[in-house]
Write a protein that holds these residues in place. Sequence first.
Motif, PDB file in Angstrom:
ATOM      1  N   VAL A   1       4.431 -25.961   4.100  1.00  0.00           N
ATOM      2  CA  VAL A   1       3.743 -24.677   4.215  1.00  0.00           C
ATOM      3  C   VAL A   1       4.428 -23.667   3.304  1.00  0.00           C
ATOM      4  CG1 VAL A   1       3.097 -22.806   5.747  1.00  0.00           C
ATOM      5  CG2 VAL A   1       3.074 -25.165   6.589  1.00  0.00           C
ATOM      6  N   GLN A   2       3.602 -22.921   2.576  1.00  0.00           N
ATOM      7  CA  GLN A   2       4.148 -21.899   1.692  1.00  0.00           C
ATOM      8  C   GLN A   2       3.406 -20.591   1.882  1.00  0.00           C
ATOM      9  OE1 GLN A   2       3.985 -23.503  -2.338  1.00  0.00           O
ATOM     10  NE2 GLN A   2       6.185 -23.887  -2.261  1.00  0.00           N
ATOM     11  N   LEU A   3       4.146 -19.512   1.797  1.00  0.00           N
ATOM     12  CA  LEU A   3       3.590 -18.171   1.802  1.00  0.00           C
ATOM     13  C   LEU A   3       4.036 -17.477   0.526  1.00  0.00           C
ATOM     14  CD1 LEU A   3       4.361 -17.100   5.481  1.00  0.00           C
ATOM     15  CD2 LEU A   3       2.220 -18.007   4.592  1.00  0.00           C
ATOM     16  N   GLN A   4       3.083 -16.928  -0.191  1.00  0.00           N
ATOM     17  CA  GLN A   4       3.382 -16.264  -1.453  1.00  0.00           C
ATOM     18  C   GLN A   4       2.957 -14.808  -1.344  1.00  0.00           C
ATOM     19  OE1 GLN A   4       4.842 -17.801  -4.200  1.00  0.00           O
ATOM     20  NE2 GLN A   4       4.948 -15.780  -5.146  1.00  0.00           N
ATOM     21  N   ALA A   5       3.944 -13.917  -1.335  1.00  0.00           N
ATOM     22  CA  ALA A   5       3.668 -12.484  -1.260  1.00  0.00           C
ATOM     23  C   ALA A   5       3.670 -11.878  -2.648  1.00  0.00           C
ATOM     24  CB  ALA A   5       4.714 -11.801  -0.389  1.00  0.00           C
ATOM     25  N   SER A   6       2.795 -10.917  -2.860  1.00  0.00           N
ATOM     26  CA  SER A   6       2.732 -10.231  -4.146  1.00  0.00           C
ATOM     27  C   SER A   6       2.155  -8.841  -3.965  1.00  0.00           C
ATOM     28  CB  SER A   6       1.881 -11.031  -5.131  1.00  0.00           C
ATOM     29  OG  SER A   6       0.556 -11.157  -4.656  1.00  0.00           O
ATOM     30  N   GLY A   7       2.272  -8.021  -5.010  1.00  0.00           N
ATOM     31  CA  GLY A   7       1.626  -6.717  -5.003  1.00  0.00           C
ATOM     32  C   GLY A   7       2.559  -5.533  -4.870  1.00  0.00           C
ATOM     33  N   GLY A   8       3.850  -5.773  -4.728  1.00  0.00           N
ATOM     34  CA  GLY A   8       4.766  -4.654  -4.629  1.00  0.00           C
ATOM     35  C   GLY A   8       4.919  -3.931  -5.951  1.00  0.00           C
ATOM     36  N   GLY A   9       5.637  -2.812  -5.912  1.00  0.00           N
ATOM     37  CA  GLY A   9       5.862  -2.057  -7.126  1.00  0.00           C
ATOM     38  C   GLY A   9       6.388  -0.677  -6.832  1.00  0.00           C
ATOM     39  N   LEU A  10       6.383   0.142  -7.870  1.00  0.00           N
ATOM     40  CA  LEU A  10       6.827   1.523  -7.781  1.00  0.00           C
ATOM     41  C   LEU A  10       5.610   2.434  -7.741  1.00  0.00           C
ATOM     42  CD1 LEU A  10       9.004   3.767  -7.978  1.00  0.00           C
ATOM     43  CD2 LEU A  10       8.849   3.525 -10.476  1.00  0.00           C
ATOM     44  N   VAL A  11       5.584   3.326  -6.787  1.00  0.00           N
ATOM     45  CA  VAL A  11       4.452   4.229  -6.643  1.00  0.00           C
ATOM     46  C   VAL A  11       4.959   5.608  -6.205  1.00  0.00           C
ATOM     47  CG1 VAL A  11       4.024   3.571  -4.230  1.00  0.00           C
ATOM     48  CG2 VAL A  11       2.135   4.455  -5.625  1.00  0.00           C
ATOM     49  N   GLN A  12       4.249   6.641  -6.593  1.00  0.00           N
ATOM     50  CA  GLN A  12       4.621   7.988  -6.203  1.00  0.00           C
ATOM     51  C   GLN A  12       4.212   8.269  -4.763  1.00  0.00           C
ATOM     52  OE1 GLN A  12       2.922  10.686  -9.056  1.00  0.00           O
ATOM     53  NE2 GLN A  12       4.593  10.369 -10.517  1.00  0.00           N
ATOM     54  N   PRO A  13       4.886   9.180  -4.099  1.00  0.00           N
ATOM     55  CA  PRO A  13       4.459   9.566  -2.735  1.00  0.00           C
ATOM     56  C   PRO A  13       2.996   9.972  -2.725  1.00  0.00           C
ATOM     57  CG  PRO A  13       6.600  10.505  -3.221  1.00  0.00           C
ATOM     58  CD  PRO A  13       6.109   9.880  -4.505  1.00  0.00           C
ATOM     59  N   GLY A  14       2.301   9.516  -1.698  1.00  0.00           N
ATOM     60  CA  GLY A  14       0.867   9.765  -1.607  1.00  0.00           C
ATOM     61  C   GLY A  14       0.017   8.692  -2.256  1.00  0.00           C
ATOM     62  N   GLY A  15       0.652   7.801  -2.992  1.00  0.00           N
ATOM     63  CA  GLY A  15      -0.069   6.749  -3.688  1.00  0.00           C
ATOM     64  C   GLY A  15      -0.394   5.559  -2.804  1.00  0.00           C
ATOM     65  N   SER A  16      -0.976   4.536  -3.423  1.00  0.00           N
ATOM     66  CA  SER A  16      -1.428   3.347  -2.701  1.00  0.00           C
ATOM     67  C   SER A  16      -0.961   2.071  -3.385  1.00  0.00           C
ATOM     68  CB  SER A  16      -2.967   3.326  -2.627  1.00  0.00           C
ATOM     69  OG  SER A  16      -3.461   4.440  -1.919  1.00  0.00           O
ATOM     70  N   LEU A  17      -0.803   1.050  -2.579  1.00  0.00           N
ATOM     71  CA  LEU A  17      -0.530  -0.296  -3.064  1.00  0.00           C
ATOM     72  C   LEU A  17      -1.239  -1.278  -2.143  1.00  0.00           C
ATOM     73  CD1 LEU A  17       3.327  -0.397  -3.837  1.00  0.00           C
ATOM     74  CD2 LEU A  17       1.478  -0.599  -5.506  1.00  0.00           C
ATOM     75  N   ARG A  18      -1.586  -2.450  -2.683  1.00  0.00           N
ATOM     76  CA  ARG A  18      -2.133  -3.517  -1.847  1.00  0.00           C
ATOM     77  C   ARG A  18      -1.269  -4.759  -1.999  1.00  0.00           C
ATOM     78  NH1 ARG A  18      -7.932  -6.715  -1.825  1.00  0.00           N
ATOM     79  NH2 ARG A  18      -7.002  -7.709  -3.664  1.00  0.00           N
ATOM     80  N   LEU A  19      -0.718  -5.198  -0.882  1.00  0.00           N
ATOM     81  CA  LEU A  19       0.062  -6.421  -0.873  1.00  0.00           C
ATOM     82  C   LEU A  19      -0.840  -7.595  -0.494  1.00  0.00           C
ATOM     83  CD1 LEU A  19       3.291  -5.256   1.008  1.00  0.00           C
ATOM     84  CD2 LEU A  19       2.733  -5.073  -1.431  1.00  0.00           C
ATOM     85  N   SER A  20      -0.541  -8.755  -1.049  1.00  0.00           N
ATOM     86  CA  SER A  20      -1.271  -9.978  -0.734  1.00  0.00           C
ATOM     87  C   SER A  20      -0.298 -11.044  -0.258  1.00  0.00           C
ATOM     88  CB  SER A  20      -2.010 -10.505  -1.968  1.00  0.00           C
ATOM     89  OG  SER A  20      -2.956  -9.573  -2.441  1.00  0.00           O
ATOM     90  N   CYS A  21      -0.755 -11.852   0.684  1.00  0.00           N
ATOM     91  CA  CYS A  21       0.035 -12.983   1.175  1.00  0.00           C
ATOM     92  C   CYS A  21      -0.874 -14.200   1.185  1.00  0.00           C
ATOM     93  CB  CYS A  21       0.570 -12.700   2.573  1.00  0.00           C
ATOM     94  SG  CYS A  21       1.502 -14.080   3.301  1.00  0.00           S
TER      95      CYS A  21
END
Length: 129
Positions: A1-21
């Motif tokens: 079984v494997q889990l692959q996380a992605s989508g992190g990064g640098l963002v300014q306050p108030g911004g958005s990110l979407r993580l995937s697993c």
Amino acid sequence: VQLQASGGGLVQPGGSLRLSCAASGFTTDDYAIGWFRQAPGKEREGVSCIGSSDGTTYYADSVKGRFTISSDNAKNTVYLQMNSLKPEDTAVYYCAADFDYQPGSMVVTGCPAIFYNTWGQGTQVTVSS
């Protein structure tokens, strides 16, 4: 079984990110995927979890109204949409799976890390101006 996380990064306050697993290598239809985070010098925190077959969700109070967890069962992928990000959201985010999940149990047990027995690698989320 494997889990692959992605989508992190640098963002300014108030911004958005979407993580995937993305999960692979398993056959059960009943499982839960959770997102956990750990900031330097702090304990690991359960952020949000979702049951694959019942769709039950859990959110930590610190992210309610800002984060949304969702799943695409056809792709065995869980997403964490993070909006209105704050500097205190800065952490390494991990996804993990509970393959002993009983549908409906999350409303009682919440999202304790001890239930999650398969972990992916972390992805760094940094919220800074």
